[in-house]
Design a protein around this motif. Structure first.
Motif, PDB file in Angstrom:
ATOM      1  N   ASP A  68      20.554 -33.650  66.330  1.00 54.15           N
ATOM      2  CA  ASP A  68      19.601 -32.547  66.298  1.00 54.15           C
ATOM      3  C   ASP A  68      20.367 -31.227  66.249  1.00 54.15           C
ATOM      4  OD1 ASP A  68      16.657 -31.652  66.816  1.00 54.15           O
ATOM      5  OD2 ASP A  68      17.878 -30.497  68.229  1.00 54.15           O
ATOM      6  N   THR A  69      20.168 -30.470  65.199  1.00 53.76           N
ATOM      7  CA  THR A  69      20.926 -29.224  65.006  1.00 53.76           C
ATOM      8  C   THR A  69      20.603 -28.199  66.077  1.00 53.76           C
ATOM      9  OG1 THR A  69      20.879 -29.636  62.619  1.00 53.76           O
ATOM     10  CG2 THR A  69      21.551 -27.447  63.331  1.00 53.76           C
TER      11      THR A  69
ATOM     12  N   GLU B 135      22.611 -25.095  70.855  1.00 56.11           N
ATOM     13  CA  GLU B 135      22.582 -24.742  72.280  1.00 56.11           C
ATOM     14  C   GLU B 135      23.837 -25.224  73.002  1.00 56.11           C
ATOM     15  OE1 GLU B 135      19.769 -25.341  76.252  1.00 56.11           O
ATOM     16  OE2 GLU B 135      19.151 -26.209  74.341  1.00 56.11           O
ATOM     17  N   VAL B 136      24.165 -26.509  72.848  1.00 58.83           N
ATOM     18  CA  VAL B 136      25.290 -27.107  73.573  1.00 58.83           C
ATOM     19  C   VAL B 136      26.626 -26.510  73.132  1.00 58.83           C
ATOM     20  CG1 VAL B 136      26.573 -29.255  73.958  1.00 58.83           C
ATOM     21  CG2 VAL B 136      24.068 -29.263  74.022  1.00 58.83           C
TER      22      VAL B 136
ATOM     23  N   ASN C 141      27.610 -32.629  65.801  1.00 52.53           N
ATOM     24  CA  ASN C 141      26.837 -33.150  66.928  1.00 52.53           C
ATOM     25  C   ASN C 141      26.867 -32.145  68.076  1.00 52.53           C
ATOM     26  OD1 ASN C 141      29.416 -33.439  68.033  1.00 52.53           O
ATOM     27  ND2 ASN C 141      29.519 -35.636  67.660  1.00 52.53           N
ATOM     28  N   ALA C 142      26.205 -32.498  69.159  1.00 54.00           N
ATOM     29  CA  ALA C 142      26.088 -31.579  70.301  1.00 54.00           C
ATOM     30  C   ALA C 142      27.195 -31.847  71.309  1.00 54.00           C
ATOM     31  CB  ALA C 142      24.714 -31.719  70.946  1.00 54.00           C
ATOM     32  N   THR C 143      28.432 -31.485  70.951  1.00 51.50           N
ATOM     33  CA  THR C 143      29.565 -31.633  71.854  1.00 51.50           C
ATOM     34  C   THR C 143      30.402 -30.358  71.842  1.00 51.50           C
ATOM     35  OG1 THR C 143      30.924 -32.629  70.106  1.00 51.50           O
ATOM     36  CG2 THR C 143      29.715 -34.138  71.555  1.00 51.50           C
TER      37      THR C 143
ATOM     38  N   GLY D 169      34.373 -36.926  67.156  1.00 48.71           N
ATOM     39  CA  GLY D 169      35.142 -36.579  68.339  1.00 48.71           C
ATOM     40  C   GLY D 169      35.343 -37.720  69.313  1.00 48.71           C
ATOM     41  N   GLY D 170      36.049 -37.425  70.402  1.00 46.29           N
ATOM     42  CA  GLY D 170      36.302 -38.403  71.448  1.00 46.29           C
ATOM     43  C   GLY D 170      37.773 -38.609  71.745  1.00 46.29           C
ATOM     44  N   ASN D 171      38.629 -38.381  70.741  1.00 45.64           N
ATOM     45  CA  ASN D 171      40.077 -38.487  70.923  1.00 45.64           C
ATOM     46  C   ASN D 171      40.743 -37.235  70.354  1.00 45.64           C
ATOM     47  OD1 ASN D 171      40.587 -41.367  71.996  1.00 45.64           O
ATOM     48  ND2 ASN D 171      39.199 -41.699  70.275  1.00 45.64           N
TER      49      ASN D 171
END
Length: 363
Positions: free
Chosen positions: A86-87, A92-93, A45-47, A205-207
């Motif tokens: 979105d790849t 970008e991110v 994902n975008a993170t 993610g997140g933790n």
């Protein structure tokens, strides 16, 4: 580099660490100058990498520089994010669009690629043409937990090389068998695991748990077996590892592995903002603990929580260099705490070893 070797570098300086690993493993000896080398990160994902889901671009940057300095210029970055992501946005991110521009590399969104149907033992899988075209595939998974398969690392990260249709089908098929079969059809030549940050139990993610390590190996089954132990699991609890070993993708027996540690992690002040991790950390009494050791303990406590036994731990678990040479009652984690009544060996120990000790002594 031997097939049974696992190289580990501890710390949080990603680019420097991965280049030290490459200098040790000498992968250039396996390559021809005109080989097409594919770099496959995990961009589910975008993170940012610090969220615990995606591969730190500094690790890939370090590999690019290492290879280009030695005359290997036929490189490409490939990835296809999860179905709902979105790849191009992830590129970008997560810093890969800039990385590709800075080093003049093609960046391929595999969702837009052509797919070739391959089959193994009657199971047909659509695999991206560009992934299959690579002469040498470097896989950059993240060391993290997963809500369905317990862990995700080298073997599962190749899912980014299949179509969205195939990703949905994998889930309908229960993930384990198709993941193993995919790795029979698409060979990864080198695995470089981003183990600096990785989520506790969720691949998006997140933790994030800071584990402060980068791992390099050639056998994806062996490195996943090692990853499972780091997160507190046996290979029997990650079925795709067992299946992959059975069909000859690699070896799962860690007793056959040669573990090469380039260094040791350093003690730091550890602070987590995640409420989930803070709850687990209430059982810990740390004194100048290393992130690598502390992270293993967090994963072990998570496994205990999943078994519904966290509340049965009614004493603090001590960890850190500050306890070196001190004798104390209770349980200690790692070689620094050898003065405890009971302690788990290792610098750092795996979550699996910690889990076994705590289960035997405290619950």
């Amino acid at each position: 580099m031997k097939q049974n070797q696992i190289f580990i570098n501890y710390g949080d300086q990603a680019k420097k660490m991965v280049q030290e690993l490459l200098q040790k493993t000498k992968i250039e000896a396996e390559l021809q100058l005109d080989d097409l080398i594919a770099l496959k990160p995990n961009l589910i994902n975008a993170t940012k990498a610090e969220v615990g889901a995606t591969t730190d671009p500094k690790i890939v940057q370090g590999v690019i520089e290492y290879l280009q300095q030695r005359g290997f210029n036929n490189l490409m970055i490939i990835e296809g994010s999860w179905v709902g992501a979105d790849t191009d946005t992830a590129f970008e991110v997560c810093g890969y669009q800039k990385l590709a521009q800075d080093y003049d590399l093609p960046l391929y969104n595999l969702k837009n690629d052509n797919f070739i149907k391959k089959s193994y033992q009657g199971l047909e899988i659509e695999i991206a043409e560009k992934a299959l075209a690579a002469d040498y595939l470097i896989n950059f998974p993240v060391l993290k937990g997963h809500c369905q398969t317990n862990i995700t690392c080298a073997l599962k990260n190749l899912k980014g090389c299949i179509s969205d249709f195939e990703k949905r089908k994998f889930h309908r098929q229960g993930l384990h068998q198709p993941i193993a079969y995919l790795n029979k059809l698409l060979k990864q030549d080198l695995v470089i695991v981003d183990g600096i940050y990785g989520d506790l139990d969720f691949e998006e993610g997140g933790n994030p748990v800071k584990m402060n390590r980068i791992i390099a190996a050639q056998d994806p089954v062996l490195v996943d077996s090692y990853a499972a132990s780091l997160l507190g699991y046996s290979t029997a609890e990650v079925k795709y590892i067992e299946i992959a070993a059975q069909i000859g993708v690699g070896f799962k027996d860690l007793s056959r592995a040669e573990i090469v540690e380039l260094n040791k992690d350093q003690g730091v002040e550890i602070e987590y903002s995640s409420k989930k991790i803070k709850k687990l950390a209430e059982r810990i009494e740390a004194n100048n603990a290393c992130s690598a050791c502390y992270g293993s303990l967090i994963h072990a406590l998570k496994r205990i929580e999943e078994k519904g036994k966290l509340d049965k731990i009614n004493t603090k678990i001590k960890i850190g260099q500050g306890y070196q040479g001190e004798e104390f009652s209770g349980v200690g984690i790692g070689s620094c705490c050898s003065g405890a009544d009971s302690f788990v060996k290792g610098c750092p120990p795996s979550a699996k070893d910690i889990l076994d000790l705590i289960a035997h002594n405290l619950i």
